[in-house]
Enzyme design. Structure first.
Site, short mmCIF file in Angstrom:
data_model
loop_
_atom_site.label_atom_id
_atom_site.label_comp_id
_atom_site.label_asym_id
_atom_site.label_seq_id
_atom_site.Cartn_x
_atom_site.Cartn_y
_atom_site.Cartn_z
N LYS A 77 0.81 -1.21 0.00
CA LYS A 77 0.00 0.00 0.00
C LYS A 77 0.85 1.26 0.00
O LYS A 77 0.37 2.35 -0.28
CB LYS A 77 -0.87 0.04 1.27
CG LYS A 77 -1.86 -1.06 1.41
CD LYS A 77 -2.57 -0.88 2.80
CE LYS A 77 -3.40 -2.08 3.13
NZ LYS A 77 -3.89 -2.00 4.52
N GLY A 78 2.12 1.11 0.37
CA GLY A 78 2.96 2.28 0.63
C GLY A 78 3.09 3.26 -0.51
O GLY A 78 3.38 4.43 -0.30
N GLU A 98 7.80 2.50 -5.71
CA GLU A 98 7.72 1.94 -4.36
C GLU A 98 8.04 3.03 -3.36
O GLU A 98 8.76 3.99 -3.67
CB GLU A 98 8.72 0.76 -4.30
CG GLU A 98 9.06 0.21 -2.95
CD GLU A 98 7.94 -0.57 -2.28
OE1 GLU A 98 6.80 -0.05 -2.23
OE2 GLU A 98 8.21 -1.66 -1.75
N ASP A 99 7.52 2.90 -2.16
CA ASP A 99 7.74 3.93 -1.15
C ASP A 99 9.19 4.02 -0.67
O ASP A 99 9.77 5.08 -0.58
CB ASP A 99 6.78 3.76 0.05
CG ASP A 99 6.81 2.36 0.67
OD1 ASP A 99 7.55 1.48 0.17
OD2 ASP A 99 6.09 2.14 1.66
N ASP A 101 14.46 -0.70 1.78
CA ASP A 101 15.03 -0.88 3.10
C ASP A 101 16.06 -2.01 2.97
O ASP A 101 17.19 -1.76 2.58
CB ASP A 101 13.86 -1.22 4.04
CG ASP A 101 14.24 -1.26 5.49
OD1 ASP A 101 15.10 -0.47 5.89
OD2 ASP A 101 13.68 -2.08 6.24
N PHE A 146 13.07 4.74 11.57
CA PHE A 146 11.78 4.30 11.05
C PHE A 146 10.94 5.54 10.74
O PHE A 146 10.81 6.44 11.57
CB PHE A 146 11.06 3.41 12.08
CG PHE A 146 9.95 2.63 11.45
CD1 PHE A 146 10.21 1.47 10.74
CD2 PHE A 146 8.63 3.07 11.53
CE1 PHE A 146 9.19 0.76 10.12
CE2 PHE A 146 7.60 2.38 10.92
CZ PHE A 146 7.88 1.21 10.22
N VAL A 147 10.41 5.59 9.54
CA VAL A 147 9.66 6.78 9.12
C VAL A 147 8.21 6.42 8.79
O VAL A 147 7.90 5.28 8.44
CB VAL A 147 10.32 7.48 7.91
CG1 VAL A 147 11.66 8.09 8.30
CG2 VAL A 147 10.48 6.53 6.72
N ARG A 205 -0.29 6.70 7.30
CA ARG A 205 -0.08 6.74 5.85
C ARG A 205 -0.58 8.04 5.24
O ARG A 205 -0.10 8.47 4.20
CB ARG A 205 -0.86 5.59 5.17
CG ARG A 205 -0.33 4.21 5.44
CD ARG A 205 -0.99 3.23 4.48
NE ARG A 205 -0.85 1.85 4.90
CZ ARG A 205 0.19 1.08 4.64
NH1 ARG A 205 1.22 1.56 3.98
NH2 ARG A 205 0.23 -0.18 5.05
P1 IMP Z 1 12.44 -4.08 2.09
O1 IMP Z 1 11.90 -5.33 1.44
O2 IMP Z 1 13.16 -4.40 3.37
O3 IMP Z 1 13.27 -3.21 1.19
O4 IMP Z 1 11.23 -3.23 2.63
C1 IMP Z 1 10.12 -3.02 1.97
C2 IMP Z 1 8.96 -2.55 2.81
O5 IMP Z 1 9.22 -2.39 4.21
C3 IMP Z 1 8.58 -1.18 2.33
O6 IMP Z 1 7.81 -1.25 1.18
C4 IMP Z 1 7.82 -0.64 3.50
O7 IMP Z 1 6.46 -1.05 3.44
C5 IMP Z 1 8.49 -1.27 4.71
N1 IMP Z 1 9.39 -0.32 5.39
C6 IMP Z 1 10.73 -0.31 5.39
N2 IMP Z 1 11.22 0.72 6.10
C7 IMP Z 1 10.15 1.39 6.57
C8 IMP Z 1 10.01 2.59 7.38
O8 IMP Z 1 10.95 3.25 7.83
N3 IMP Z 1 8.72 2.97 7.63
C9 IMP Z 1 7.62 2.29 7.17
N4 IMP Z 1 7.73 1.19 6.41
C10 IMP Z 1 8.98 0.74 6.11
MG MG Z 2 4.48 -1.27 5.42
#
Ligand code: IMP
Ligand code: MG
Length: 183
Positions: A47-48, A103-104, A107, A156-157, A169
Protein backbone atom coordinates in the site's frame (compact mmCIF):
# COMPACT_ATOMS: atom_id res chain seq x y z
CA UNK A 1 -4.89 4.06 19.18
CA UNK A 2 -5.79 7.21 21.11
CA UNK A 3 -5.41 10.70 19.64
CA UNK A 4 -2.73 11.38 22.24
CA UNK A 5 -0.52 8.38 21.41
CA UNK A 6 -1.13 8.97 17.71
CA UNK A 7 0.29 12.51 17.97
CA UNK A 8 3.18 11.38 20.19
CA UNK A 9 4.19 8.89 17.49
CA UNK A 10 5.21 11.76 15.21
CA UNK A 11 8.70 12.67 16.45
CA UNK A 12 9.86 15.19 13.84
CA UNK A 13 9.24 16.00 10.22
CA UNK A 14 12.24 14.94 8.14
CA UNK A 15 10.91 15.74 4.64
CA UNK A 16 8.21 18.35 4.21
CA UNK A 17 5.51 18.72 1.58
CA UNK A 18 7.39 21.31 -0.48
CA UNK A 19 10.50 19.15 -0.65
CA UNK A 20 8.43 16.16 -1.76
CA UNK A 21 6.60 18.21 -4.39
CA UNK A 22 9.85 19.61 -5.83
CA UNK A 23 11.57 16.22 -6.08
CA UNK A 24 8.54 14.60 -7.70
CA UNK A 25 8.30 17.37 -10.23
CA UNK A 26 11.99 16.84 -11.13
CA UNK A 27 11.44 13.07 -11.30
CA UNK A 28 8.48 13.57 -13.67
CA UNK A 29 10.62 15.68 -16.01
CA UNK A 30 13.42 13.12 -15.85
CA UNK A 31 11.01 10.30 -16.74
CA UNK A 32 9.68 12.36 -19.66
CA UNK A 33 13.22 12.81 -20.92
CA UNK A 34 14.07 9.10 -20.53
CA UNK A 35 11.03 7.81 -22.43
CA UNK A 36 10.72 10.66 -24.90
CA UNK A 37 7.01 10.27 -25.77
CA UNK A 38 6.94 6.46 -25.45
CA UNK A 39 4.06 5.10 -23.39
CA UNK A 40 4.90 3.77 -19.93
CA UNK A 41 3.25 1.51 -17.38
CA UNK A 42 3.64 2.80 -13.84
CA UNK A 43 3.38 -0.13 -11.43
CA UNK A 44 2.76 0.88 -7.81
CA UNK A 45 3.55 -1.52 -4.96
CA UNK A 46 0.71 -1.29 -2.45
CA UNK A 47 0.00 0.00 0.00
CA UNK A 48 2.96 2.28 0.63
CA UNK A 49 3.06 3.65 -2.91
CA UNK A 50 -0.41 5.13 -3.03
CA UNK A 51 0.39 8.78 -2.40
CA UNK A 52 3.72 8.79 -4.21
CA UNK A 53 2.24 7.10 -7.27
CA UNK A 54 -0.69 9.52 -7.37
CA UNK A 55 1.66 12.51 -7.38
CA UNK A 56 4.25 10.97 -9.69
CA UNK A 57 1.59 10.04 -12.26
CA UNK A 58 0.50 13.69 -12.32
CA UNK A 59 4.09 14.84 -12.85
CA UNK A 60 4.75 12.88 -16.05
CA UNK A 61 3.64 13.99 -19.51
CA UNK A 62 4.35 10.84 -21.53
CA UNK A 63 1.34 8.55 -22.18
CA UNK A 64 0.97 6.61 -18.96
CA UNK A 65 -0.98 3.60 -17.70
CA UNK A 66 -1.20 2.75 -14.00
CA UNK A 67 -1.32 -0.71 -12.39
CA UNK A 68 -0.77 -2.14 -8.93
CA UNK A 69 0.82 -5.06 -7.17
CA UNK A 70 0.79 -5.83 -3.47
CA UNK A 71 3.72 -7.39 -1.65
CA UNK A 72 4.44 -8.39 1.89
CA UNK A 73 7.84 -9.15 3.37
CA UNK A 74 8.59 -11.03 6.55
CA UNK A 75 11.64 -10.58 8.69
CA UNK A 76 13.24 -13.06 11.10
CA UNK A 77 11.29 -13.91 14.23
CA UNK A 78 8.57 -16.48 13.78
CA UNK A 79 8.32 -16.04 10.02
CA UNK A 80 10.86 -17.30 7.55
CA UNK A 81 13.24 -14.37 7.28
CA UNK A 82 13.57 -12.57 4.02
CA UNK A 83 10.73 -14.18 2.11
CA UNK A 84 8.50 -11.98 0.02
CA UNK A 85 4.88 -12.78 -0.84
CA UNK A 86 3.10 -11.23 -3.79
CA UNK A 87 -0.47 -10.81 -2.53
CA UNK A 88 -1.79 -9.19 -5.66
CA UNK A 89 -0.23 -9.52 -9.08
CA UNK A 90 -0.57 -7.61 -12.34
CA UNK A 91 -3.48 -8.60 -14.54
CA UNK A 92 -1.93 -7.66 -17.88
CA UNK A 93 0.79 -9.06 -20.07
CA UNK A 94 3.67 -6.58 -19.71
CA UNK A 95 5.71 -7.77 -22.67
CA UNK A 96 4.77 -4.72 -24.76
CA UNK A 97 5.43 -2.20 -21.99
CA UNK A 98 8.12 0.11 -20.71
CA UNK A 99 7.57 -0.58 -17.01
CA UNK A 100 8.45 1.67 -14.08
CA UNK A 101 7.97 0.19 -10.63
CA UNK A 102 7.10 2.83 -8.01
CA UNK A 103 7.72 1.94 -4.36
CA UNK A 104 7.74 3.93 -1.15
CA UNK A 105 11.10 2.84 0.26
CA UNK A 106 14.01 0.44 -0.25
CA UNK A 107 15.03 -0.88 3.10
CA UNK A 108 16.61 -4.37 3.02
CA UNK A 109 15.96 -4.41 -0.73
CA UNK A 110 14.28 -7.83 -0.59
CA UNK A 111 10.83 -6.74 -1.77
CA UNK A 112 12.08 -4.91 -4.83
CA UNK A 113 14.69 -7.52 -5.70
CA UNK A 114 11.95 -10.17 -5.75
CA UNK A 115 9.47 -8.04 -7.71
CA UNK A 116 12.09 -7.09 -10.29
CA UNK A 117 13.15 -10.72 -10.64
CA UNK A 118 9.56 -11.76 -11.33
CA UNK A 119 8.72 -8.96 -13.73
CA UNK A 120 11.90 -9.42 -15.75
CA UNK A 121 10.80 -12.98 -16.51
CA UNK A 122 7.76 -11.52 -18.25
CA UNK A 123 9.90 -9.73 -20.79
CA UNK A 124 8.93 -6.06 -20.57
CA UNK A 125 10.42 -3.74 -23.21
CA UNK A 126 12.31 -2.09 -20.35
CA UNK A 127 12.12 -2.06 -16.57
CA UNK A 128 13.15 0.67 -14.13
CA UNK A 129 12.57 1.22 -10.43
CA UNK A 130 11.78 4.53 -8.75
CA UNK A 131 11.49 4.88 -4.99
CA UNK A 132 10.59 7.84 -2.85
CA UNK A 133 13.06 6.89 -0.11
CA UNK A 134 16.25 4.88 0.19
CA UNK A 135 17.74 3.62 3.46
CA UNK A 136 21.11 2.30 2.19
CA UNK A 137 22.43 1.35 5.66
CA UNK A 138 19.79 -1.34 5.98
CA UNK A 139 20.47 -3.15 2.72
CA UNK A 140 20.56 -6.96 3.04
CA UNK A 141 20.61 -7.83 -0.66
CA UNK A 142 22.47 -6.12 -3.47
CA UNK A 143 19.84 -3.89 -5.02
CA UNK A 144 19.83 -0.34 -6.33
CA UNK A 145 16.89 1.65 -7.67
CA UNK A 146 17.30 3.60 -10.90
CA UNK A 147 15.88 6.67 -9.16
CA UNK A 148 15.48 7.34 -5.42
CA UNK A 149 14.24 10.79 -4.50
CA UNK A 150 15.60 10.97 -0.94
CA UNK A 151 18.30 9.06 0.93
CA UNK A 152 17.58 8.82 4.64
CA UNK A 153 19.39 7.48 7.70
CA UNK A 154 18.41 4.32 9.49
CA UNK A 155 15.33 5.60 11.32
CA UNK A 156 11.78 4.30 11.05
CA UNK A 157 9.66 6.78 9.12
CA UNK A 158 5.93 7.27 8.59
CA UNK A 159 3.72 9.40 6.40
CA UNK A 160 3.11 10.00 2.71
CA UNK A 161 2.05 6.37 2.29
CA UNK A 162 4.35 4.78 4.88
CA UNK A 163 2.75 3.30 7.95
CA UNK A 164 3.29 2.03 11.44
CA UNK A 165 0.61 -0.52 12.24
CA UNK A 166 -1.41 0.89 9.30
CA UNK A 167 -1.59 4.38 10.83
CA UNK A 168 0.07 7.59 9.57
CA UNK A 169 -0.08 6.74 5.85
CA UNK A 170 -2.24 9.84 5.29
CA UNK A 171 0.28 12.36 6.66
CA UNK A 172 1.28 14.72 3.83
CA UNK A 173 4.96 14.71 4.93
CA UNK A 174 7.58 12.14 6.01
CA UNK A 175 8.23 12.03 9.74
CA UNK A 176 10.53 10.07 12.00
CA UNK A 177 8.41 7.74 14.09
CA UNK A 178 8.81 7.89 17.84
CA UNK A 179 9.47 4.23 18.65
CA UNK A 180 9.12 4.95 22.40
CA UNK A 181 5.35 5.19 21.89
CA UNK A 182 5.09 1.50 20.93
CA UNK A 183 3.84 -0.66 23.86
P1 IMP B 1 12.44 -4.08 2.09
O1 IMP B 1 11.90 -5.33 1.44
O2 IMP B 1 13.16 -4.40 3.37
O3 IMP B 1 13.27 -3.21 1.19
O4 IMP B 1 11.23 -3.23 2.63
C1 IMP B 1 10.12 -3.02 1.97
C2 IMP B 1 8.96 -2.55 2.81
O5 IMP B 1 9.22 -2.39 4.21
C3 IMP B 1 8.58 -1.18 2.33
O6 IMP B 1 7.81 -1.25 1.18
C4 IMP B 1 7.82 -0.64 3.50
O7 IMP B 1 6.46 -1.05 3.44
C5 IMP B 1 8.49 -1.27 4.71
N1 IMP B 1 9.39 -0.32 5.39
C6 IMP B 1 10.73 -0.31 5.39
N2 IMP B 1 11.22 0.72 6.10
C7 IMP B 1 10.15 1.39 6.57
C8 IMP B 1 10.01 2.59 7.38
O8 IMP B 1 10.95 3.25 7.83
N3 IMP B 1 8.72 2.97 7.63
C9 IMP B 1 7.62 2.29 7.17
N4 IMP B 1 7.73 1.19 6.41
C10 IMP B 1 8.98 0.74 6.11
MG1 MG C 1 4.48 -1.27 5.42
Amino acid sequence: MTQDSYVKGIKRIIINEDEIRMKISEAGKYIDSLYDGKPILLVGILKGCFMFLADLARAVSVPCEVAFMAAQSYYGGTDSSGSVDINMDLKQDISGYHVIIAEDIIDTGRTLAEIVRRLKERDPLSLRVITLLDKPERRAVDFKADISLFTIEDVFVVGYGLDCGEYYRNLPYIAEFNTETIN
